[in-house]
Scaffold this motif. Structure first.
Motif, PDB file in Angstrom:
ATOM      1  N   GLY A   1       0.794  -1.222   0.000  1.00 57.27           N
ATOM      2  CA  GLY A   1       0.000   0.000   0.000  1.00 57.27           C
ATOM      3  C   GLY A   1       0.821   1.264   0.000  1.00 57.27           C
ATOM      4  O   GLY A   1       0.272   2.364   0.073  1.00 57.27           O
ATOM      5  N   LYS A   2       2.136   1.133  -0.075  1.00 57.26           N
ATOM      6  CA  LYS A   2       2.998   2.309  -0.102  1.00 57.26           C
ATOM      7  C   LYS A   2       4.381   1.898  -0.593  1.00 57.26           C
ATOM      8  O   LYS A   2       4.750   0.714  -0.549  1.00 57.26           O
ATOM      9  N   GLN A   3       5.132   2.901  -1.066  1.00 53.21           N
ATOM     10  CA  GLN A   3       6.503   2.610  -1.471  1.00 53.21           C
ATOM     11  C   GLN A   3       7.347   2.330  -0.231  1.00 53.21           C
ATOM     12  O   GLN A   3       7.198   2.983   0.796  1.00 53.21           O
ATOM     13  N   CYS A   4       8.237   1.357  -0.362  1.00 52.76           N
ATOM     14  CA  CYS A   4       9.098   0.975   0.755  1.00 52.76           C
ATOM     15  C   CYS A   4      10.565   1.121   0.367  1.00 52.76           C
ATOM     16  O   CYS A   4      10.902   1.237  -0.809  1.00 52.76           O
ATOM     17  N   GLN A   5      11.402   1.126   1.369  1.00 53.35           N
ATOM     18  CA  GLN A   5      12.840   1.200   1.158  1.00 53.35           C
ATOM     19  C   GLN A   5      13.536   0.073   1.912  1.00 53.35           C
ATOM     20  O   GLN A   5      13.206  -0.206   3.069  1.00 53.35           O
ATOM     21  N   THR A   6      14.482  -0.564   1.246  1.00 55.15           N
ATOM     22  CA  THR A   6      15.342  -1.562   1.877  1.00 55.15           C
ATOM     23  C   THR A   6      16.743  -0.972   1.986  1.00 55.15           C
ATOM     24  O   THR A   6      17.351  -0.603   0.978  1.00 55.15           O
ATOM     25  N   TRP A   7      17.226  -0.895   3.213  1.00 56.44           N
ATOM     26  CA  TRP A   7      18.571  -0.351   3.462  1.00 56.44           C
ATOM     27  C   TRP A   7      19.624  -1.410   3.170  1.00 56.44           C
ATOM     28  O   TRP A   7      19.429  -2.593   3.452  1.00 56.44           O
ATOM     29  N   TYR A   8      20.758  -0.980   2.608  1.00 54.56           N
ATOM     30  CA  TYR A   8      21.863  -1.907   2.376  1.00 54.56           C
ATOM     31  C   TYR A   8      23.192  -1.211   2.628  1.00 54.56           C
ATOM     32  O   TYR A   8      23.288   0.024   2.626  1.00 54.56           O
ATOM     33  N   LYS A   9      24.203  -2.012   2.864  1.00 56.91           N
ATOM     34  CA  LYS A   9      25.565  -1.505   3.051  1.00 56.91           C
ATOM     35  C   LYS A   9      26.530  -2.435   2.349  1.00 56.91           C
ATOM     36  O   LYS A   9      26.445  -3.660   2.499  1.00 56.91           O
ATOM     37  N   ILE A  10      27.453  -1.862   1.586  1.00 52.53           N
ATOM     38  CA  ILE A  10      28.415  -2.631   0.805  1.00 52.53           C
ATOM     39  C   ILE A  10      29.814  -2.384   1.360  1.00 52.53           C
ATOM     40  O   ILE A  10      30.234  -1.226   1.523  1.00 52.53           O
ATOM     41  N   TYR A  11      30.517  -3.456   1.657  1.00 47.35           N
ATOM     42  CA  TYR A  11      31.936  -3.378   2.000  1.00 47.35           C
ATOM     43  C   TYR A  11      32.736  -3.794   0.768  1.00 47.35           C
ATOM     44  O   TYR A  11      32.527  -4.884   0.231  1.00 47.35           O
ATOM     45  N   GLY A  12      33.643  -2.923   0.328  1.00 46.58           N
ATOM     46  CA  GLY A  12      34.420  -3.224  -0.865  1.00 46.58           C
ATOM     47  C   GLY A  12      33.764  -2.668  -2.112  1.00 46.58           C
ATOM     48  O   GLY A  12      32.793  -1.905  -2.054  1.00 46.58           O
ATOM     49  N   ASN A  13      34.269  -3.097  -3.262  1.00 56.32           N
ATOM     50  CA  ASN A  13      33.873  -2.543  -4.555  1.00 56.32           C
ATOM     51  C   ASN A  13      33.168  -3.614  -5.389  1.00 56.32           C
ATOM     52  O   ASN A  13      33.772  -4.623  -5.761  1.00 56.32           O
ATOM     53  N   LEU A  14      31.893  -3.388  -5.683  1.00 54.47           N
ATOM     54  CA  LEU A  14      31.139  -4.358  -6.482  1.00 54.47           C
ATOM     55  C   LEU A  14      31.648  -4.448  -7.915  1.00 54.47           C
ATOM     56  O   LEU A  14      31.320  -5.404  -8.623  1.00 54.47           O
ATOM     57  N   ARG A  15      32.439  -3.488  -8.355  1.00 57.91           N
ATOM     58  CA  ARG A  15      32.960  -3.492  -9.719  1.00 57.91           C
ATOM     59  C   ARG A  15      34.425  -3.947  -9.776  1.00 57.91           C
ATOM     60  O   ARG A  15      35.121  -3.711 -10.753  1.00 57.91           O
ATOM     61  N   SER A  16      34.884  -4.597  -8.720  1.00 58.10           N
ATOM     62  CA  SER A  16      36.284  -5.017  -8.650  1.00 58.10           C
ATOM     63  C   SER A  16      36.589  -6.242  -9.499  1.00 58.10           C
ATOM     64  O   SER A  16      37.754  -6.576  -9.722  1.00 58.10           O
ATOM     65  N   GLY A  17      35.550  -6.926  -9.953  1.00 60.78           N
ATOM     66  CA  GLY A  17      35.750  -8.168 -10.694  1.00 60.78           C
ATOM     67  C   GLY A  17      35.718  -9.390  -9.808  1.00 60.78           C
ATOM     68  O   GLY A  17      35.725 -10.522 -10.299  1.00 60.78           O
ATOM     69  N   VAL A  18      35.668  -9.185  -8.487  1.00 56.56           N
ATOM     70  CA  VAL A  18      35.567 -10.289  -7.532  1.00 56.56           C
ATOM     71  C   VAL A  18      34.093 -10.530  -7.229  1.00 56.56           C
ATOM     72  O   VAL A  18      33.340  -9.580  -6.979  1.00 56.56           O
ATOM     73  N   ARG A  19      33.678 -11.779  -7.270  1.00 52.67           N
ATOM     74  CA  ARG A  19      32.268 -12.112  -7.055  1.00 52.67           C
ATOM     75  C   ARG A  19      31.830 -11.701  -5.645  1.00 52.67           C
ATOM     76  O   ARG A  19      32.442 -12.098  -4.653  1.00 52.67           O
ATOM     77  N   PRO A  20      30.752 -10.910  -5.524  1.00 51.22           N
ATOM     78  CA  PRO A  20      30.326 -10.425  -4.209  1.00 51.22           C
ATOM     79  C   PRO A  20      29.552 -11.480  -3.416  1.00 51.22           C
ATOM     80  O   PRO A  20      28.960 -12.406  -3.979  1.00 51.22           O
TER      81      PRO A  20
END
Length: 307
Positions: A19-38
């Motif tokens: 019934g409303k827009q929601c938000q999911t909080w997240y936090k990333i350690y490191g670089n998702l574009r490093s080429g290493v599988r997250p």
């Protein structure tokens, strides 16, 4: 961990029937574009936050250097609260959390290549996700994950019978939603938790934060687990993976401790049902080896994910 860059953000989306827009909080350690599988981490509960799992961020540092993604599931932690859905058993269902996970993977652009680690309820969620055979999932870690809700409750009932009096009788008393927590109950459940959930003194700050979030808004927990530690409600009451385990095809690491809800009977079923699985038992832990045997846990998981 100071040398590992971190990024926080929110996923905006609208769950069906919210019934409303929601938000999911997240936090990333490191670089998702490093080429290493997250590695994506799914916390337990339902209704907790990621905080009690924050030690898994160790894997973002040397020698493993894995990008690690935490998130707080809808209704908990820093994500959108839905107190108006209190005890709405139709709304709080497995698909709600599966859709959230899928949306997060897409939002971060990692849906084509990722690993997944789930603890407790997070492992239950992760096992269902894996059984649907998403193409991007490469490796799966299930820590403290029962094969069914019935098996968890069976183990907890067994442990309750082993409690000394008067704690055993206090924990066997019916607990409805209007039941107030007495000092006697808090003492009994505290002793139970130290034997079967987390045996670390003092209790880690992250673990305390997760339960502080839960106490402020128990909507999700009361709508999926109920008031008692020994009998679930809602969709969790009948949850089971026991007939679906053969559908999990990715390499899977199974972890459990001693005298915890995900007992050896559950792990045997996972191990037999998932063809490509490895089972490691942490004999110095209960339900949270990432806290109780932190260094060993990171080594076992890190080597599995980077093999």
């Amino acid at each position: 961990m100071s040398s590992v860059p971190t990024v926080e953000g929110f996923l905006d989306y609208t769950p069906v029937a919210a019934g409303k827009q929601c938000q999911t909080w997240y936090k990333i350690y490191g670089n998702l574009r490093s080429g290493v599988r997250p590695l994506v981490v799914a916390h337990g509960g339902p209704g907790l936050s990621h905080d009690y799992m924050d030690t898994v961020a160790d894997l973002a540092a040397a020698p493993y250097n894995l990008p690690v993604v935490f998130y707080d599931q809808i209704g908990g932690g820093r994500s959108t609260k839905l107190p108006e859905k209190y005890r709405d058993y139709g709304f709080w269902n497995e698909q709600l959390f599966l859709d959230e996970l899928t949306a997060l993977l897409s939002h971060l652009g990692i849906q084509g290549n990722y690993d997944l680690l789930g603890n407790s309820w997070g492992g239950m969620l992760s096992s269902v996700h894996a059984a649907r055979q998403p193409q991007g999932l490469k490796r799966l870690v299930l820590s403290g994950t029962p094969s069914s809700a019935a098996s968890w409750c069976k183990a907890y009932h067994r442990y309750r019978e082993q409690m000394p009096e008067p704690h055993r009788s206090i924990l066997k008393q019916p607990r409805d939603f209007d039941t107030e927590d007495t000092p006697e109950y808090n003492k009994a459940i505290g002793l139970f938790f130290s034997r079967h959930v987390v045996n670390v003194d003092p209790i880690p700050e992250g673990f305390q934060r997760s339960f502080e979030f839960l106490e402020k808004d128990p909507t999700v927990a009361h709508s999926t687990l109920g008031k008692s530690e020994f009998q679930f409600v809602g969709f969790c009451m009948t949850w089971s993976m026991e007939n679906e385990l053969h559908k999990i095809s990715v390499p899977t690491l199974l972890i459990n401790g001693v005298d915890e809800g995900a007992d050896d009977e559950s792990l045997e079923k996972f191990h037999k049902g998932i063809v490509n699985s490895k089972w490691v038992k942490f004999t110095g832990s209960t339900h949270t080896p990432h806290l109780e045997e932190r260094e060993k846990f990171m080594k076992v998981v890190g080597e599995f994910l980077t093999a």
